[in-house]
Design an enzyme around this catalytic site. Structure first.
Site, mmCIF file in Angstrom:
data_model
loop_
_atom_site.group_PDB
_atom_site.id
_atom_site.type_symbol
_atom_site.label_atom_id
_atom_site.label_comp_id
_atom_site.label_asym_id
_atom_site.label_seq_id
_atom_site.Cartn_x
_atom_site.Cartn_y
_atom_site.Cartn_z
ATOM 1 C CG ASP A 225 -2.038 0.978 0.935
ATOM 2 O OD1 ASP A 225 -3.156 0.466 0.960
ATOM 3 O OD2 ASP A 225 -1.718 2.152 1.290
ATOM 4 C CG HIS B 162 -8.612 -3.045 -2.420
ATOM 5 N ND1 HIS B 162 -9.703 -2.535 -2.985
ATOM 6 C CD2 HIS B 162 -8.600 -2.438 -1.300
ATOM 7 C CE1 HIS B 162 -9.863 -1.247 -2.407
ATOM 8 N NE2 HIS B 162 -9.250 -1.116 -1.397
ATOM 9 C CG LEU B 163 -7.960 -9.507 1.700
ATOM 10 C CD1 LEU B 163 -8.514 -10.849 1.516
ATOM 11 C CD2 LEU B 163 -6.652 -9.558 2.370
ATOM 12 C CG HIS B 164 -7.153 -2.809 3.085
ATOM 13 N ND1 HIS B 164 -6.208 -1.758 3.168
ATOM 14 C CD2 HIS B 164 -8.087 -2.609 2.442
ATOM 15 C CE1 HIS B 164 -6.855 -0.890 1.983
ATOM 16 N NE2 HIS B 164 -8.021 -1.276 1.988
ATOM 17 N N GLY C 45 -15.512 3.236 3.904
ATOM 18 C CA GLY C 45 -14.638 4.242 3.209
ATOM 19 C C GLY C 45 -13.777 3.551 1.891
HETATM 20 P P1 AMP Z 1 -9.891 1.438 0.275
HETATM 21 O O1 AMP Z 1 -10.228 2.689 1.123
HETATM 22 O O2 AMP Z 1 -10.226 0.081 0.911
HETATM 23 O O3 AMP Z 1 -10.331 1.573 -0.955
HETATM 24 O O4 AMP Z 1 -8.278 1.437 0.059
HETATM 25 C C1 AMP Z 1 -7.556 1.797 -0.846
HETATM 26 C C2 AMP Z 1 -6.158 1.681 -0.704
HETATM 27 O O5 AMP Z 1 -5.342 1.873 -1.859
HETATM 28 C C3 AMP Z 1 -5.856 2.751 0.296
HETATM 29 O O6 AMP Z 1 -5.022 2.139 1.370
HETATM 30 C C4 AMP Z 1 -4.660 3.641 -0.464
HETATM 31 O O7 AMP Z 1 -3.505 4.008 0.213
HETATM 32 C C5 AMP Z 1 -4.142 2.574 -1.535
HETATM 33 N N1 AMP Z 1 -3.820 2.975 -2.831
HETATM 34 C C6 AMP Z 1 -4.079 4.091 -3.467
HETATM 35 N N2 AMP Z 1 -3.490 4.192 -4.736
HETATM 36 C C7 AMP Z 1 -2.241 3.318 -4.549
HETATM 37 C C8 AMP Z 1 -1.321 3.002 -5.371
HETATM 38 N N3 AMP Z 1 -0.919 3.553 -6.697
HETATM 39 N N4 AMP Z 1 -0.505 2.042 -4.866
HETATM 40 C C9 AMP Z 1 -0.455 1.316 -3.856
HETATM 41 N N5 AMP Z 1 -1.784 1.749 -3.111
HETATM 42 C C10 AMP Z 1 -2.466 2.617 -3.395
#
Ligand code: AMP
Ligand code: ZN
Length: 116
Positions: free
Chosen positions: A32, A102-104, A95
């Site tokens: 991330d 995607h999975l965090h 959020g």
């Molecule tokens: P969400 O709020 O679950 O949609 O999380 C989206 C995630 O994508 C956030 O944690 C961002 O920091 C991450 N993110 C956004 N752009 C990028 C990127 N270019 N490369 C890696 N992570 C990203």
């Protein structure tokens, strides 16, 4: 393949650079860009799916693969024993910012419960 205007489709196609930690034919995992913990990896299907609420029974295998990848990456990153959290945000109350499933994978520190 992939949606032209989708950030994570572009990352999956390597049009946009990322720090890849795992890849197979269906799954990509990368760091991330704005980490919320010492370990913060995003695990995505290469196929575009908007969000959890769009999943159908046909996606059962790919969703399973995302979780299995998370488990393996957690071990590789050294947080298997200390613990980790896997999170999928869906829509605005959670959020969700990027509308490509995607999975965090979060680890390396203590997380509170209930979540914020
Ligand atoms: P969400 O709020 O679950 O949609 O999380 C989206 C995630 O994508 C956030 O944690 C961002 O920091 C991450 N993110 C956004 N752009 C990028 C990127 N270019 N490369 C890696 N992570 C990203
Ligand atoms: Zn996409």
């Amino acid at each position: 393949m992939g949606k032209q205007d989708c950030l994570f489709c572009r990352i999956a196609k390597k049009d946009i650079q990322s720090k890849i930690v795992f890849e197979d034919s269906q799954v990509l995992a990368f760091e991330d860009v704005n980490p919320q913990a010492p370990v913060h990896i995003l695990i995505i299907p290469k196929e575009h799916i908007d969000k959890v609420s769009d999943l159908t029974p046909e996606h059962a295998e790919i969703v399973g693969r995302l979780v299995l990848a998370a488990k393996d990456i957690a071990a590789k990153k050294g947080v298997k024993e200390s613990g980790y959290r896997i999170v999928m945000n869906c829509n605005k109350d959670a959020g969700q910012a990027v509308f490509h499933l995607h999975l965090h994978l979060l680890g390396g520190r203590k997380f509170s419960w209930p979540p914020g």
